[in-house]
Design an enzyme around this catalytic site. Structure first.
Site, mmCIF file in Angstrom:
data_model
loop_
_atom_site.group_PDB
_atom_site.id
_atom_site.type_symbol
_atom_site.label_atom_id
_atom_site.label_comp_id
_atom_site.label_asym_id
_atom_site.label_seq_id
_atom_site.Cartn_x
_atom_site.Cartn_y
_atom_site.Cartn_z
ATOM 1 N N LYS A 1 0.799 -1.223 0.000
ATOM 2 C CA LYS A 1 0.000 0.000 0.000
ATOM 3 C C LYS A 1 0.839 1.284 0.000
ATOM 4 O O LYS A 1 0.457 2.280 -0.582
ATOM 5 C CB LYS A 1 -0.949 0.020 1.205
ATOM 6 C CG LYS A 1 -1.956 -1.113 1.259
ATOM 7 C CD LYS A 1 -2.967 -1.002 0.147
ATOM 8 C CE LYS A 1 -4.217 -1.827 0.320
ATOM 9 N NZ LYS A 1 -4.081 -3.193 0.808
ATOM 10 N N SER A 20 1.951 -9.883 -1.081
ATOM 11 C CA SER A 20 1.507 -8.483 -0.981
ATOM 12 C C SER A 20 1.723 -7.858 0.392
ATOM 13 O O SER A 20 1.870 -6.642 0.491
ATOM 14 C CB SER A 20 0.039 -8.379 -1.372
ATOM 15 O OG SER A 20 -0.755 -9.290 -0.635
ATOM 16 N N GLU A 54 -9.952 5.410 2.914
ATOM 17 C CA GLU A 54 -10.736 4.287 3.412
ATOM 18 C C GLU A 54 -9.748 3.167 3.725
ATOM 19 O O GLU A 54 -8.650 3.148 3.183
ATOM 20 C CB GLU A 54 -11.728 3.816 2.334
ATOM 21 C CG GLU A 54 -11.159 2.814 1.302
ATOM 22 C CD GLU A 54 -10.061 3.373 0.391
ATOM 23 O OE1 GLU A 54 -9.935 4.617 0.303
ATOM 24 O OE2 GLU A 54 -9.329 2.568 -0.231
HETATM 25 C C1 LIG Z 1 -5.046 -4.261 0.828
HETATM 26 C C2 LIG Z 1 -4.370 -5.533 0.652
HETATM 27 C C3 LIG Z 1 -4.730 -6.426 -0.380
HETATM 28 C C4 LIG Z 1 -5.899 -6.204 -1.287
HETATM 29 O O1 LIG Z 1 -5.870 -5.017 -2.008
HETATM 30 P P1 LIG Z 1 -5.513 -4.964 -3.557
HETATM 31 O O2 LIG Z 1 -5.828 -3.570 -3.928
HETATM 32 O O3 LIG Z 1 -6.373 -5.967 -4.242
HETATM 33 O O4 LIG Z 1 -4.072 -5.282 -3.677
HETATM 34 C C5 LIG Z 1 -3.973 -7.572 -0.551
HETATM 35 N N1 LIG Z 1 -2.939 -7.860 0.265
HETATM 36 C C6 LIG Z 1 -2.581 -7.048 1.274
HETATM 37 C C7 LIG Z 1 -1.433 -7.423 2.137
HETATM 38 C C8 LIG Z 1 -3.282 -5.857 1.501
HETATM 39 O O5 LIG Z 1 -2.915 -5.058 2.500
#
Ligand SMILES: *Cc1c(COP(=O)(O)O)cnc(C)c1O
Length: 401
Positions: A93, A382, A115
């Site tokens: 993020k 992610s 948000e």
């Molecule tokens: C927010 C988040 C997601 C999902 O959001 P995307 O916009 O689809 O990437 C996935 N993995 C993590 C670790 C997140 O914090």
């Protein structure tokens, strides 16, 4: 959101999806954002500043890790991990919030809002709010505040105000609606840092551009290490920002298969999953035309996922387009399977992944088994799962006490 202000140039579209279906009151702000971003994108000073923070603050480039033990355990393709969990604040993020706060600064805004679902985007926004001394307000559903209390505390410690949202299912969709309302009221001094590749044009494009650093780095790192490209790439999809960022590095490499994994929840009944690509129909949500989980009257059906960050009844318009064009294959993984994968990655590889990412791991496991041992599978890790440990311990009663 209404459809009053449907004036956009074709740039805001991905095939038939996307656009700017925002209320009149936001129109000027969206145009200002689009114009500013177009200029900044080419500005040397902006690029230099962005690069500076990526390197010295986020800690980029994030490593590409060969997951030796998962590869062995799954017994198929070689598994590689792009380590967005090692970024400052623990997820992808921050790639986006750093970029957007620089845009906000350049537009002379003094207040930022956001948000958040799992709280990772809220934390990444609170972080840049502290760095750039901006008043920061984060909207978060009450249900997510319960699941992700630690992240709410992190935000407050960095000086952000966290506003609980009790409407609807008290999750990400409702928090996004509240943030949009705040923006409409305070648009003169406020920039809304949208956290995923969703919302009215130009947000899906801006977020994708800032997240595409994931895919660009991955491609370069993989090629340097292996002298070729991976056979398949897997990422989880909530709104779709980590996935679109990763996929962007490989879109033109037609031989690289791309897979997006949504949250299958606990059944295929409406209200029990967040599998928008599988079960959604074309509609409008938060200012964009995309696939949306809706009933026969076009009303949004609440989404569900064990992971707060995937709990969203829409999907980024560019993903709707990738699905339609066939460039990306989408699947979904249920709550229990994601929990199993979460614990497997913890025990086998010594990495606690985010519950969101655990969905990608579970899908990748089956995919890897169907591939040859000389083939390579790249997973977008992610984020890290520290935020999820209390919720997982609660769901797996007694196992960790
Ligand atoms: C927010 C988040 C997601 C999902 O959001 P995307 O916009 O689809 O990437 C996935 N993995 C993590 C670790 C997140 O914090």
């Amino acid at each position: 959101m209404g459809k009053e202000s449907n004036h956009f140039d074709k740039e805001g579209y991905f095939g038939e999806f996307g656009g700017r279906y925002a209320p009149e009151i936001l129109h000027d702000a969206l145009v200002e954002l689009e114009t500013t971003y177009k200029k900044l994108k080419k500005n040397k000073q902006f690029k230099k500043e962005l690069e500076y923070y990526r390197k010295n603050y986020i800690g980029r480039p994030s490593p590409l890790t060969f997951a030796e033990r998962l590869t062995k355990a799954w017994g198929g393709a070689k598994i590689w991990l792009k380590r967005e969990d090692l970024n400052h604040t623990g997820a992808h993020k921050i790639n986006n919030t750093i970029g957007q706060v620089l845009i906000a600064k350049s537009m002379g805004k003094t207040r930022i809002i956001a948000e958040t679902g799992a709280g990772q985007h809220g934390v990444a926004t609170a972080t840049v709010g502290a760095m750039f001394r901006m008043e920061t307000v984060v909207y978060m559903g009450d249900e997510d505040l319960r699941r992700q209390e630690l992240n709410a505390i992190r935000m407050r410690m960095m000086g952000a105000k966290v506003v609980g949202v009790s409407s609807g299912t008290a999750t990400l969709k409702d928090a996004t609606s509240e943030a949009m309302r705040d923006w409409a009221l305070n648009v003169s001094n406020t920039h809304y840092i949208v956290g995923s590749s969703i919302g009215p044009h130009p947000f899906p494009t801006i977020v994708r551009d800032f997240q595409s650093v994931i895919g660009t780095e991955s491609r370069k790192q993989f090629k340097k290490e292996n002298g070729r490209l991976p056979n398949a790439v897997v990422a989880c999809v909530g709104g779709g920002s980590n996935a679109v960022g990763m996929f962007y590095g490989f879109l033109k490499d037609k031989k690289v298969k791309l897979y997006g994994v949504e949250a299958g929840g606990y059944s295929s009944e409406p209200g029990t999953h967040s599998a928008t690509i599988q079960f959604g129909r074309t509609g409008f949500l938060h200012g964009t035309k995309t696939l949306v989980i809706q009933d026969e009257f076009g009303q949004i059906v609440p989404a569900h996922s064990v992971s707060a960050g995937l709990d969203y009844p829409g999907v980024g318009p560019e993903h709707a387009h990738f699905h339609k064009s066939g460039r990306v294959t989408y699947a979904n993984v249920g709550d229990e399977d994601a929990l199993d994968a979460f614990l497997e990655v913890c025990r086998v590889e010594g990495i606690i992944p985010a519950l969101e990412t655990a969905h990608a791991f579970r899908f990748a496991k089956d995919l890897a088994k169907s591939m040859g041992k000389k083939e390579n599978l790249l997973i977008c890790l992610s984020g890290r799962g520290d935020k999820d440990v209390a919720e997982v311990a609660r769901l797996r009663k007694g196992e960790f006490s």
